[in-house]
Design an enzyme around this catalytic site. Structure first.
Site, PDB file in Angstrom:
ATOM      1  N   CYS A   5       0.799  -1.213   0.000  1.00  0.00           N
ATOM      2  CA  CYS A   5       0.000   0.000   0.000  1.00  0.00           C
ATOM      3  C   CYS A   5       0.832   1.263   0.000  1.00  0.00           C
ATOM      4  O   CYS A   5       2.012   1.249   0.344  1.00  0.00           O
ATOM      5  CB  CYS A   5      -0.893   0.039   1.237  1.00  0.00           C
ATOM      6  SG  CYS A   5      -1.979  -1.363   1.360  1.00  0.00           S
ATOM      7  N   GLY A  31       0.244   0.196  -5.092  1.00  0.00           N
ATOM      8  CA  GLY A  31      -1.030  -0.519  -5.023  1.00  0.00           C
ATOM      9  C   GLY A  31      -1.980  -0.051  -6.102  1.00  0.00           C
ATOM     10  O   GLY A  31      -2.151   1.155  -6.285  1.00  0.00           O
ATOM     11  N   ASN A 105      -0.234   1.143   5.728  1.00  0.00           N
ATOM     12  CA  ASN A 105       0.647   0.335   4.885  1.00  0.00           C
ATOM     13  C   ASN A 105       1.367  -0.646   5.793  1.00  0.00           C
ATOM     14  O   ASN A 105       2.027  -0.235   6.744  1.00  0.00           O
ATOM     15  CB  ASN A 105       1.658   1.237   4.161  1.00  0.00           C
ATOM     16  CG  ASN A 105       2.726   0.447   3.403  1.00  0.00           C
ATOM     17  OD1 ASN A 105       3.827   0.934   3.207  1.00  0.00           O
ATOM     18  ND2 ASN A 105       2.424  -0.752   2.968  1.00  0.00           N
ATOM     19  N   GLY A 106       1.249  -1.927   5.464  1.00  0.00           N
ATOM     20  CA  GLY A 106       1.916  -2.939   6.276  1.00  0.00           C
ATOM     21  C   GLY A 106       1.001  -4.121   6.489  1.00  0.00           C
ATOM     22  O   GLY A 106      -0.007  -4.276   5.796  1.00  0.00           O
ATOM     23  N   TYR A 245      12.917  -3.723  -4.965  1.00  0.00           N
ATOM     24  CA  TYR A 245      11.853  -3.663  -5.963  1.00  0.00           C
ATOM     25  C   TYR A 245      10.770  -2.627  -5.697  1.00  0.00           C
ATOM     26  O   TYR A 245      10.318  -1.940  -6.602  1.00  0.00           O
ATOM     27  CB  TYR A 245      11.192  -5.043  -6.064  1.00  0.00           C
ATOM     28  CG  TYR A 245       9.920  -5.054  -6.866  1.00  0.00           C
ATOM     29  CD1 TYR A 245       9.962  -5.069  -8.258  1.00  0.00           C
ATOM     30  CD2 TYR A 245       8.665  -5.024  -6.239  1.00  0.00           C
ATOM     31  CE1 TYR A 245       8.793  -5.057  -9.003  1.00  0.00           C
ATOM     32  CE2 TYR A 245       7.500  -5.014  -6.976  1.00  0.00           C
ATOM     33  CZ  TYR A 245       7.563  -5.037  -8.357  1.00  0.00           C
ATOM     34  OH  TYR A 245       6.414  -5.014  -9.079  1.00  0.00           O
TER      35      TYR A 245
HETATM   36  P1  AMP Z   1       8.728 -14.007 -11.596  1.00  0.00           P
HETATM   37  O1  AMP Z   1       8.783 -14.279 -13.046  1.00  0.00           O
HETATM   38  O2  AMP Z   1       7.491 -14.550 -10.952  1.00  0.00           O
HETATM   39  O3  AMP Z   1       9.961 -14.503 -10.943  1.00  0.00           O
HETATM   40  O4  AMP Z   1       8.620 -12.444 -11.369  1.00  0.00           O
HETATM   41  C1  AMP Z   1       9.773 -11.657 -11.368  1.00  0.00           C
HETATM   42  C2  AMP Z   1       9.368 -10.210 -11.512  1.00  0.00           C
HETATM   43  O5  AMP Z   1       8.396  -9.822 -10.551  1.00  0.00           O
HETATM   44  C3  AMP Z   1      10.575  -9.324 -11.354  1.00  0.00           C
HETATM   45  O6  AMP Z   1      10.805  -8.701 -12.587  1.00  0.00           O
HETATM   46  C4  AMP Z   1      10.171  -8.307 -10.299  1.00  0.00           C
HETATM   47  O7  AMP Z   1      10.381  -7.013 -10.804  1.00  0.00           O
HETATM   48  C5  AMP Z   1       8.706  -8.548 -10.032  1.00  0.00           C
HETATM   49  N1  AMP Z   1       8.367  -8.588  -8.601  1.00  0.00           N
HETATM   50  C6  AMP Z   1       9.128  -8.994  -7.581  1.00  0.00           C
HETATM   51  N2  AMP Z   1       8.447  -8.910  -6.398  1.00  0.00           N
HETATM   52  C7  AMP Z   1       7.237  -8.441  -6.680  1.00  0.00           C
HETATM   53  C8  AMP Z   1       6.078  -8.116  -5.894  1.00  0.00           C
HETATM   54  N3  AMP Z   1       6.054  -8.302  -4.578  1.00  0.00           N
HETATM   55  N4  AMP Z   1       5.014  -7.618  -6.538  1.00  0.00           N
HETATM   56  C9  AMP Z   1       5.035  -7.465  -7.846  1.00  0.00           C
HETATM   57  N5  AMP Z   1       6.082  -7.739  -8.647  1.00  0.00           N
HETATM   58  C10 AMP Z   1       7.179  -8.241  -8.092  1.00  0.00           C
END
Ligand code: AMP
Length: 469
Positions: A5, A31, A105-106, A245
């Site tokens: 959030c 979000g 947020n949390g 990220y």
């Molecule tokens: P995956 O293919 O499932 O390993 O997704 C990797 C991608 O998800 C990376 O390019 C990250 O930028 C993104 N990512 C990592 N953590 C999150 C998160 N909590 N929410 C959304 N995207 C994420």
């Protein structure tokens, strides 16, 4: 319940809701499921909430309805209670301490226990978000002054919380004693701003004042700022994934530029996993800063190997698998004329399930790359987050299920290198490694997670028909 959030608040500024609306725009990456603003003038609280992006939830007409010089707002993504309008924040209530609106947020790790206890004592919950327990506890407090009320309330909740409260005559910002999620204070003319990230201050022309400290309650009212502490020991556990990220690169988070920290991650990664190659590219946008760092350190030129269609939402943050797969295909396109015949280092910020990464590696190869060397600017994610980042269960985390060599084969890369945990923490110059929560990487959480079991009253879900705008 997991929440990703963004929180924003304004006190004492003309057209507070419009500033809030702009602030939420800047925090949209935190979000995309729903957005809301509660504003306050001398007479009333005004509430507008809607599903979807900030641009879906607000328009000129409903923004004009949000009168007053104070406001708080919220953008939300969650994995549960997805389409229930009651779950859209800010939450608000007529408590025994006056009207109070709340943006959170949390993720509270003892919310279930507290909800069960409060329910058995007769409390009626209006939503299924963990944050609602905070309003119940405020209303029950025997204290009368808001700071004491909040000290009493916040010492009872556990887990991650960066909060903004709007009351009849005050705005309060508060952060849990671990400081998991960011929260900062800004100044605009005669008023104050509270926001998850500084990029929202930049947008509205506010100046950065300082962070809300871990374990601090900051009361903002007509007398200015008053600071108090949440009782309990302050053992910092700042979320390192905010750097990896989650936060925007143009924000200052935990006192450091997110872009520069990511660039350092890339530099360390280049030292740890060097390779002979023709170019370094990033997976846009989350890999950009680290890819620049990798290129700078290795001396291999940086190139744009892929472009992103910015009009597609973040793929991972789509609730349904069907939509997520579709999103991946339309979002990123390799530039064949750059990649053809080249040995390519591809830098991304993290590997979660591995599914999108597999598709990206395959797209880069199809575009003509001769070799694809995948570099990840964070360590393997082996454990879920209980403190506000939406990560899947362990079964779905590729690094929890497979060895590095198996992951390399699965994603189809010629080589694969993850930044080491030590390397990552050493790259953050202004903080000690022990100040961070790295539970998603090593499973060592800074506190016990209590949210186990079920609600004491075993009931069916209440399904409300909700118009999706
Ligand atoms: P995956 O293919 O499932 O390993 O997704 C990797 C991608 O998800 C990376 O390019 C990250 O930028 C993104 N990512 C990592 N953590 C999150 C998160 N909590 N929410 C959304 N995207 C994420």
């Amino acid at each position: 319940m997991k929440e990703e959030c963004g929180v924003f608040g304004v006190f004492g500024c003309e057209d507070a809701a419009k500033l809030c609306y702009l602030g939420l725009y800047a925090l949209q990456h935190r979000g995309q499921e729903s957005a809301g603003i509660v504003s306050l003038d001398h007479h009333n609280f005004y509430v507008v909430k809607g599903m979807g992006l900030v641009s879906d939830a607000f328009n000129e007409t409903n923004l004009a309805y949000l009168k007053g010089a104070s406001a708080i707002g919220h953008v939300r993504y969650s994995t549960t209670g997805a389409n229930h309008p009651n779950n859209i924040q800010p939450l608000y209530s007529h408590t025994s301490k006056g009207n109070i609106a709340l943006s959170h947020n949390g993720n509270l790790t003892n919310a279930l226990d507290l909800q069960n206890k409060l329910r058995l004592e007769g409390a009626l919950f209006q939503s299924t978000v963990d944050s609602e327990v905070i309003l119940h506890l405020i209303s029950r407090s025997k204290e009368t002054q808001i700071i004491q009320v909040l000290q009493e309330t916040l010492k009872q909740i556990q887990g991650a919380f960066s909060l903004a409260f709007l009351g009849d005559s005050f705005l309060v910002a508060a952060r849990d004693t671990f400081g998991f999620r960011p929260l900062v204070i800004g100044k605009l003319d005669t008023g104050y701003i509270v926001t998850s990230e500084t990029c929202a201050l930049d947008l509205i022309g506010a100046t950065y004042v300082r962070e809300v400290e871990p374990g601090e309650i900051v009361l903002i009212d007509k007398n200015g700022l008053t600071s108090a502490r949440i009782p309990g020991p302050a053992k910092h556990a700042l979320c390192v994934f905010e750097y990896v990220y989650f936060s925007r690169p143009d924000s200052i988070v935990f006192g450091e530029s997110v872009h520069l920290v990511r660039k350092e991650f890339g530099k360390v990664l280049a030292k740890e996993y060097a390779i002979d190659a023709d170019l370094v590219m990033s997976i846009p946008d989350s890999g950009n800063s680290a890819a620049l760092g990798y290129s700078e350190e290795s001396g291999i030129p940086f190139e744009i190997g892929m472009t992103r269609n910015h009009y597609v939402g973040r793929t991972f943050i789509q609730p349904e698998q069907k939509i997520r797969d579709f999103g991946v295909k339309i979002k990123l396109n390799p530039i064949a004329s750059v990649l053809k015949g080249k040995r390519v280092v591809v830098v991304d910020d993290s590997l979660v399930r591995g599914t999108t990464s597999k598709q990206r590696v395959s797209a880069i190869r199809q575009a003509g790359a001769k070799e694809v060397h995948l570099r990840i600017s964070s360590p393997p994610i082996c454990f879920p987050c209980h403190f506000g980042i939406d990560t899947p269960k362990r079964e779905k985390l590729i690094a929890a299920q497979k060895e590095i060599e198996e992951i390399r084969r699965y994603v189809g890369a010629d080589s694969l290198g993850y930044l080491s945990l030590e390397g990552m923490l050493a790259a953050i110059k202004t903080h000690q490694p022990k100040e961070f929560c790295v539970g998603c990487f090593n499973g060592k959480y800074p506190l016990k997670v209590q949210n186990k079991g079920k609600f004491s009253v075993n009931s069916r879900k209440i399904k409300l028909y909700a118009e999706k705008n």
